[in-house]
Design a protein around this motif. Structure first.
Motif, PDB file in Angstrom:
ATOM      1  N   VAL A  99       0.838  -1.202   0.000  1.00 24.36           N
ATOM      2  CA  VAL A  99       0.000   0.000   0.000  1.00 24.36           C
ATOM      3  C   VAL A  99       0.872   1.250   0.000  1.00 24.36           C
ATOM      4  CG1 VAL A  99      -1.659   1.347   1.348  1.00 24.36           C
ATOM      5  CG2 VAL A  99      -1.965  -1.126   1.104  1.00 24.36           C
ATOM      6  N   ALA A 100       1.925   1.250   0.807  1.00 24.30           N
ATOM      7  CA  ALA A 100       2.796   2.419   0.904  1.00 24.30           C
ATOM      8  C   ALA A 100       3.469   2.728  -0.426  1.00 24.30           C
ATOM      9  CB  ALA A 100       3.846   2.192   1.993  1.00 24.30           C
ATOM     10  N   SER A 101       4.024   1.709  -1.074  1.00 29.73           N
ATOM     11  CA  SER A 101       4.718   1.953  -2.342  1.00 29.73           C
ATOM     12  C   SER A 101       3.737   2.352  -3.442  1.00 29.73           C
ATOM     13  CB  SER A 101       5.520   0.711  -2.763  1.00 29.73           C
ATOM     14  OG  SER A 101       4.683  -0.422  -2.885  1.00 29.73           O
ATOM     15  N   GLN A 102       2.533   1.764  -3.419  1.00 30.00           N
ATOM     16  CA  GLN A 102       1.524   2.121  -4.414  1.00 30.00           C
ATOM     17  C   GLN A 102       1.066   3.566  -4.235  1.00 30.00           C
ATOM     18  OE1 GLN A 102       0.639   0.175  -6.961  1.00 30.00           O
ATOM     19  NE2 GLN A 102      -0.691   1.762  -7.797  1.00 30.00           N
ATOM     20  N   LEU A 103       0.853   3.996  -2.994  1.00 30.97           N
ATOM     21  CA  LEU A 103       0.466   5.383  -2.728  1.00 30.97           C
ATOM     22  C   LEU A 103       1.569   6.349  -3.160  1.00 30.97           C
ATOM     23  CD1 LEU A 103      -1.284   5.182   0.768  1.00 30.97           C
ATOM     24  CD2 LEU A 103      -2.326   5.955  -1.384  1.00 30.97           C
ATOM     25  N   ALA A 104       2.803   5.955  -2.976  1.00 34.69           N
ATOM     26  CA  ALA A 104       3.921   6.822  -3.366  1.00 34.69           C
ATOM     27  C   ALA A 104       3.932   7.067  -4.868  1.00 34.69           C
ATOM     28  CB  ALA A 104       5.245   6.213  -2.908  1.00 34.69           C
ATOM     29  N   VAL A 105       3.828   5.993  -5.670  1.00 37.61           N
ATOM     30  CA  VAL A 105       3.897   6.183  -7.123  1.00 37.61           C
ATOM     31  C   VAL A 105       2.627   6.865  -7.647  1.00 37.61           C
ATOM     32  CG1 VAL A 105       5.520   4.282  -7.470  1.00 37.61           C
ATOM     33  CG2 VAL A 105       3.069   3.830  -7.621  1.00 37.61           C
ATOM     34  N   GLU A 106       1.478   6.571  -7.043  1.00 34.12           N
ATOM     35  CA  GLU A 106       0.244   7.227  -7.480  1.00 34.12           C
ATOM     36  C   GLU A 106       0.303   8.732  -7.212  1.00 34.12           C
ATOM     37  OE1 GLU A 106      -2.993   5.290  -5.538  1.00 34.12           O
ATOM     38  OE2 GLU A 106      -2.952   3.524  -6.860  1.00 34.12           O
ATOM     39  N   THR A 107       0.854   9.105  -6.068  1.00 33.11           N
ATOM     40  CA  THR A 107       0.954  10.532  -5.748  1.00 33.11           C
ATOM     41  C   THR A 107       1.943  11.223  -6.670  1.00 33.11           C
ATOM     42  OG1 THR A 107       0.435  10.044  -3.428  1.00 33.11           O
ATOM     43  CG2 THR A 107       1.404  12.188  -3.904  1.00 33.11           C
ATOM     44  N   MET A 108       3.062  10.584  -6.978  1.00 34.57           N
ATOM     45  CA  MET A 108       4.021  11.175  -7.902  1.00 34.57           C
ATOM     46  C   MET A 108       3.455  11.272  -9.312  1.00 34.57           C
ATOM     47  SD  MET A 108       6.507  12.005  -5.978  1.00 34.57           S
ATOM     48  CE  MET A 108       7.727  12.494  -7.194  1.00 34.57           C
ATOM     49  N   GLN A 109       2.590  10.345  -9.685  1.00 34.78           N
ATOM     50  CA  GLN A 109       1.994  10.371 -11.021  1.00 34.78           C
ATOM     51  C   GLN A 109       1.089  11.597 -11.209  1.00 34.78           C
ATOM     52  OE1 GLN A 109      -0.168   6.806 -12.056  1.00 34.78           O
ATOM     53  NE2 GLN A 109      -0.006   7.209 -14.238  1.00 34.78           N
ATOM     54  N   GLU A 110       0.571  12.128 -10.126  1.00 31.64           N
ATOM     55  CA  GLU A 110      -0.275  13.310 -10.219  1.00 31.64           C
ATOM     56  C   GLU A 110       0.483  14.501 -10.803  1.00 31.64           C
ATOM     57  OE1 GLU A 110      -1.821  13.943  -6.321  1.00 31.64           O
ATOM     58  OE2 GLU A 110      -3.119  12.176  -6.383  1.00 31.64           O
ATOM     59  N   ILE A 111       1.805  14.516 -10.669  1.00 29.01           N
ATOM     60  CA  ILE A 111       2.606  15.570 -11.285  1.00 29.01           C
ATOM     61  C   ILE A 111       2.379  15.589 -12.792  1.00 29.01           C
ATOM     62  CG2 ILE A 111       4.978  16.303 -11.793  1.00 29.01           C
ATOM     63  CD1 ILE A 111       5.808  15.245  -9.071  1.00 29.01           C
ATOM     64  N   CYS A 112       2.292  14.409 -13.383  1.00 29.21           N
ATOM     65  CA  CYS A 112       2.078  14.299 -14.826  1.00 29.21           C
ATOM     66  C   CYS A 112       0.707  14.842 -15.212  1.00 29.21           C
ATOM     67  CB  CYS A 112       2.207  12.846 -15.275  1.00 29.21           C
ATOM     68  SG  CYS A 112       3.677  12.005 -14.663  1.00 29.21           S
ATOM     69  N   VAL A 113      -0.305  14.547 -14.403  1.00 28.75           N
ATOM     70  CA  VAL A 113      -1.661  15.019 -14.669  1.00 28.75           C
ATOM     71  C   VAL A 113      -1.701  16.542 -14.630  1.00 28.75           C
ATOM     72  CG1 VAL A 113      -4.048  14.975 -13.868  1.00 28.75           C
ATOM     73  CG2 VAL A 113      -2.663  12.909 -13.736  1.00 28.75           C
ATOM     74  N   PHE A 114      -1.091  17.126 -13.596  1.00 27.59           N
ATOM     75  CA  PHE A 114      -1.061  18.586 -13.473  1.00 27.59           C
ATOM     76  C   PHE A 114      -0.333  19.218 -14.656  1.00 27.59           C
ATOM     77  CE2 PHE A 114      -0.969  17.763  -8.629  1.00 27.59           C
ATOM     78  CZ  PHE A 114      -2.341  17.550  -8.635  1.00 27.59           C
ATOM     79  N   ALA A 115       0.768  18.605 -15.067  1.00 23.97           N
ATOM     80  CA  ALA A 115       1.598  19.181 -16.133  1.00 23.97           C
ATOM     81  C   ALA A 115       0.877  19.210 -17.474  1.00 23.97           C
ATOM     82  CB  ALA A 115       2.905  18.400 -16.263  1.00 23.97           C
ATOM     83  N   ASN A 116      -0.026  18.267 -17.690  1.00 25.60           N
ATOM     84  CA  ASN A 116      -0.687  18.129 -18.991  1.00 25.60           C
ATOM     85  C   ASN A 116      -2.124  18.644 -19.005  1.00 25.60           C
ATOM     86  OD1 ASN A 116       1.521  16.878 -20.414  1.00 25.60           O
ATOM     87  ND2 ASN A 116       1.130  15.025 -19.230  1.00 25.60           N
TER      88      ASN A 116
END
Length: 318
Positions: free
Chosen positions: A52-69
């Motif tokens: 759960v911890a590692s999945q939350l980490a990558v999902e939160t970092m992926q939001e950077i891509c959403v914001f950028a685009n």
């Protein structure tokens, strides 16, 4: 002293893999691959907590891509933007797991180039952490739980200020930001030479810095898996950040300790040099770590810095 080449436009291309390894029954490593953010997270904790911890980490970092685009013109994040996102990941993991689990994070992020930045490996600690002397050689100590905010504050006050060279950048060409918390690593292969760009936040690394053990002894030390910094666990989750100015032909590798703990730097360099195809390199690196023992989950991403295709190359033929 050779002059640093002027920055040029680039694109990133990557391939990555995760593997459960030979000894574990579940895979708590996660990877993220996007043209803006690439990340490796190595979960830790009881059943499901690390996952759960590692999945939350990558999902939160992926939001950077959403914001950028979100707009027609891609808006790359700044260094503070990325730091805030890492803090958000830490907060989400703590809320979800109530400190029952955590994760390392090593990420490479395309960012808006700051006016002044540095391209250098994180320097060794200028002062030995006060908790290092308490590491027992005969028992598995929970290091993270013993590091209090007061200890951290006192230790940081004793650190010497950095005296690293500053590179002034004036062109609006993206830079790369390397972020790491824990002992997942970031490497760069440049001109055939491999360099570790991150410094492990681990018990054995601090023992090496204190002169208590050698680098060779650290590889096989019984406490080599004990980390002193993580997202979602313990008092310390502050990431190290380094701004990098890539060159065409550079190759970066992000990995969990399931890879770097099994393969020496010489082997990593040889495989990254010899296997030009990114997917082949990731596959062979994973296979070599499995062959060497595969004692932990394995995660690896190989990222190449490529020249931006010219307009003439992209234009359709008449």
């Amino acid at each position: 002293m050779s002059k640093e080449p002027a920055p040029v436009p680039f694109i990133l291309a990557a391939a990555g893999l995760t593997d459960v390894g030979r000894k574990r029954t579940e895979n708590q490593d996660r990877i993220l691959m996007h043209d803006i953010v690439y990340a490796v997270a190595d979960g830790m904790g009881g059943h499901e907590a690390g996952e759960v911890a590692s999945q939350l980490a990558v999902e939160t970092m992926q939001e950077i891509c959403v914001f950028a685009n979100k707009t027609s013109v891609r808006k790359l994040p700044t260094v503070p933007d990325v730091q805030r996102q890492v803090q958000l990941a830490d907060d989400r993991i703590r809320e979800a797991l109530e400190s029952r689990g955590g994760t390392t994070l090593c990420a490479l992020v395309q960012i808006k180039t700051p006016g002044k930045s540095r391209d250098s490996v994180t320097a060794p600690l200028a002062a030995v952490p006060p908790w290092t002397s308490s590491f027992a050689m005969t028992q598995n100590t929970d290091v993270i739980s013993k590091i209090t905010p007061q200890m951290l504050e006192h230790h940081r006050a004793n650190l010497a200020p950095a005296t690293e060279p500053i590179t002034v950048v004036t062109e609006e060409i993206p830079s790369l930001l390397l972020v790491n918390v824990g002992d997942s690593r970031g490497y760069r292969l440049r001109d055939g030479a491999l360099q570790q760009l991150t410094r492990d936040h681990s018990a054995v690394q601090e023992m090496v810095d204190a002169g208590q053990i050698t680098e060779l002894e650290a590889r096989n030390h019984p406490h080599r898996n004990l980390i002193t910094r993580a997202l979602g666990a313990g008092a310390e989750s502050q990431p190290d950040v380094t701004v990098l100015h890539p060159r065409i032909g550079d190759r970066y590798m992000l990995c969990s300790d399931g890879l770097s703990g099994e393969l020496t730097e010489d082997i990593l360099q040889t495989l990254l040099v010899n296997y030009k195809d990114r997917a082949d390199a990731a596959r062979v690196l994973t296979g070599a770590a499995l062959e060497a023992g595969g004692r932990d989950n394995i995660a690896v991403i190989v990222i190449d810095v490529l020249a931006t295709p010219s307009v003439e190359t992209d234009a359709p033929e008449n």
